[in-house]
Design an enzyme around this catalytic site. Structure first.
Site, short mmCIF file in Angstrom:
data_model
loop_
_atom_site.label_atom_id
_atom_site.label_comp_id
_atom_site.label_asym_id
_atom_site.label_seq_id
_atom_site.Cartn_x
_atom_site.Cartn_y
_atom_site.Cartn_z
N CYS A 141 0.85 -1.20 0.00
CA CYS A 141 0.00 0.00 0.00
C CYS A 141 0.88 1.25 0.00
CB CYS A 141 -0.94 0.01 1.20
SG CYS A 141 -2.36 -1.09 1.04
N ASP B 189 11.05 -6.11 -8.07
CA ASP B 189 11.19 -6.78 -6.78
C ASP B 189 12.52 -6.37 -6.14
OD1 ASP B 189 9.77 -9.56 -5.46
OD2 ASP B 189 11.78 -9.04 -4.78
N GLY C 109 4.09 -19.75 0.86
CA GLY C 109 5.15 -18.86 1.32
C GLY C 109 4.85 -17.39 1.08
N HIS D 202 -0.43 -9.83 -5.12
CA HIS D 202 0.58 -9.45 -6.11
C HIS D 202 0.87 -10.61 -7.04
CE1 HIS D 202 2.68 -11.02 -2.53
NE2 HIS D 202 3.56 -11.54 -3.37
#
Ligand code: 5GP
Ligand code: ZN
Length: 114
Positions: A7, A30, A91, A98
Protein backbone atom coordinates in the site's frame (compact mmCIF):
# COMPACT_ATOMS: atom_id res chain seq x y z
CA UNK A 1 -3.88 -0.64 5.32
CA UNK A 2 -1.41 1.75 6.92
CA UNK A 3 1.10 -0.96 7.87
CA UNK A 4 1.16 -2.63 4.44
CA UNK A 5 4.39 -2.11 2.50
CA UNK A 6 2.70 -2.55 -0.90
CA UNK A 7 0.00 0.00 0.00
CA UNK A 8 2.93 2.30 0.79
CA UNK A 9 4.45 1.65 -2.64
CA UNK A 10 1.05 2.12 -4.34
CA UNK A 11 0.68 5.54 -2.71
CA UNK A 12 4.34 6.44 -3.46
CA UNK A 13 5.09 6.82 0.26
CA UNK A 14 7.61 3.96 0.03
CA UNK A 15 10.11 4.21 -2.84
CA UNK A 16 10.21 1.57 -5.55
CA UNK A 17 11.42 1.28 -9.13
CA UNK A 18 8.08 1.67 -10.87
CA UNK A 19 7.88 0.27 -14.41
CA UNK A 20 4.14 0.69 -15.06
CA UNK A 21 1.25 2.52 -13.43
CA UNK A 22 -2.36 3.32 -14.21
CA UNK A 23 -5.45 4.17 -12.13
CA UNK A 24 -5.90 0.63 -10.82
CA UNK A 25 -2.49 -1.05 -10.69
CA UNK A 26 1.20 -0.39 -10.27
CA UNK A 27 4.17 -2.57 -11.30
CA UNK A 28 7.65 -2.29 -9.77
CA UNK A 29 10.91 -4.21 -9.56
CA UNK A 30 11.19 -6.78 -6.78
CA UNK A 31 13.67 -5.76 -4.07
CA UNK A 32 15.32 -9.21 -4.15
CA UNK A 33 15.10 -10.30 -7.79
CA UNK A 34 15.28 -14.01 -8.55
CA UNK A 35 15.63 -13.50 -12.29
CA UNK A 36 16.92 -10.74 -14.62
CA UNK A 37 13.30 -9.61 -14.96
CA UNK A 38 11.42 -9.81 -11.66
CA UNK A 39 8.53 -7.38 -11.48
CA UNK A 40 5.61 -7.31 -9.05
CA UNK A 41 2.18 -6.28 -10.33
CA UNK A 42 -0.22 -5.17 -7.60
CA UNK A 43 -3.64 -3.55 -7.35
CA UNK A 44 -3.54 -0.08 -5.81
CA UNK A 45 -6.42 -1.04 -3.53
CA UNK A 46 -5.55 -3.49 -0.77
CA UNK A 47 -6.67 -7.11 -1.27
CA UNK A 48 -5.00 -9.76 0.86
CA UNK A 49 -4.61 -12.27 -1.95
CA UNK A 50 -6.28 -13.63 -5.08
CA UNK A 51 -8.80 -15.28 -2.73
CA UNK A 52 -10.26 -11.88 -1.87
CA UNK A 53 -13.12 -10.34 -3.80
CA UNK A 54 -10.94 -8.67 -6.42
CA UNK A 55 -13.06 -6.76 -8.97
CA UNK A 56 -12.97 -7.84 -12.60
CA UNK A 57 -11.64 -4.48 -13.81
CA UNK A 58 -8.69 -4.79 -11.42
CA UNK A 59 -7.91 -8.30 -12.66
CA UNK A 60 -8.06 -7.11 -16.26
CA UNK A 61 -5.76 -4.19 -15.41
CA UNK A 62 -3.28 -6.58 -13.75
CA UNK A 63 -3.22 -8.78 -16.84
CA UNK A 64 -2.67 -5.67 -18.98
CA UNK A 65 0.27 -4.66 -16.76
CA UNK A 66 1.79 -8.16 -17.01
CA UNK A 67 1.61 -7.99 -20.81
CA UNK A 68 3.03 -4.44 -20.82
CA UNK A 69 6.01 -5.53 -18.69
CA UNK A 70 6.56 -8.58 -20.91
CA UNK A 71 6.58 -6.45 -24.06
CA UNK A 72 8.83 -3.77 -22.57
CA UNK A 73 11.45 -6.23 -21.29
CA UNK A 74 11.36 -8.61 -24.27
CA UNK A 75 10.33 -11.62 -22.23
CA UNK A 76 7.22 -11.90 -24.37
CA UNK A 77 9.67 -13.34 -26.94
CA UNK A 78 11.78 -15.50 -24.62
CA UNK A 79 9.14 -16.70 -22.18
CA UNK A 80 8.22 -15.88 -18.63
CA UNK A 81 6.30 -17.10 -15.59
CA UNK A 82 3.58 -15.41 -13.54
CA UNK A 83 3.31 -16.53 -9.91
CA UNK A 84 0.77 -15.54 -7.26
CA UNK A 85 1.76 -16.95 -3.89
CA UNK A 86 -1.34 -17.37 -1.74
CA UNK A 87 -1.23 -18.23 1.93
CA UNK A 88 1.23 -20.03 4.18
CA UNK A 89 1.97 -23.17 2.16
CA UNK A 90 2.85 -21.00 -0.84
CA UNK A 91 5.15 -18.86 1.32
CA UNK A 92 3.25 -15.61 0.82
CA UNK A 93 5.16 -13.01 2.84
CA UNK A 94 3.44 -9.78 1.78
CA UNK A 95 -0.30 -10.02 2.33
CA UNK A 96 -1.28 -7.61 -0.42
CA UNK A 97 -2.28 -9.43 -3.62
CA UNK A 98 0.58 -9.45 -6.11
CA UNK A 99 1.73 -11.24 -9.24
CA UNK A 100 5.42 -12.00 -9.73
CA UNK A 101 6.50 -11.65 -13.38
CA UNK A 102 9.73 -13.61 -13.82
CA UNK A 103 11.88 -14.03 -16.92
CA UNK A 104 15.12 -13.25 -18.69
CA UNK A 105 16.69 -16.63 -17.98
CA UNK A 106 15.83 -20.31 -18.25
CA UNK A 107 13.38 -20.81 -15.38
CA UNK A 108 13.43 -24.58 -15.65
CA UNK A 109 10.64 -26.85 -16.76
CA UNK A 110 9.30 -27.74 -13.35
CA UNK A 111 6.60 -25.71 -11.67
CA UNK A 112 8.14 -26.09 -8.23
CA UNK A 113 11.70 -25.98 -6.84
CA UNK A 114 13.33 -29.36 -6.28
P1 5GP B 1 5.70 -13.24 -1.68
O1 5GP B 1 6.71 -14.11 -0.99
O2 5GP B 1 4.72 -12.61 -0.71
O3 5GP B 1 5.02 -13.89 -2.85
O4 5GP B 1 6.55 -12.08 -2.36
C1 5GP B 1 6.82 -10.86 -1.78
C2 5GP B 1 7.90 -10.22 -2.62
O5 5GP B 1 7.95 -8.85 -2.27
C3 5GP B 1 9.30 -10.79 -2.37
O6 5GP B 1 9.81 -11.28 -3.60
C4 5GP B 1 10.09 -9.61 -1.84
O7 5GP B 1 11.41 -9.56 -2.33
C5 5GP B 1 9.27 -8.42 -2.32
N1 5GP B 1 9.33 -7.26 -1.46
C6 5GP B 1 9.12 -7.24 -0.11
N2 5GP B 1 9.22 -5.99 0.37
C7 5GP B 1 9.51 -5.20 -0.70
C8 5GP B 1 9.73 -3.79 -0.84
O8 5GP B 1 9.69 -3.01 0.11
N3 5GP B 1 9.99 -3.34 -2.10
C9 5GP B 1 10.04 -4.17 -3.18
N4 5GP B 1 10.29 -3.63 -4.37
N5 5GP B 1 9.83 -5.50 -3.08
C10 5GP B 1 9.57 -6.01 -1.86
ZN1 ZN C 1 -1.75 -3.30 1.06
Amino acid sequence: MSDCVFCGIASHEIPATVVYEDDLVIAFKDLEPEAPVHVLVIPKEHYGSIIDDVPDDVLVAMRHAVVYVAHETGIDETGFRVITNTGDDAGQTVHHFHMHVLGGRDLGAGLLPE
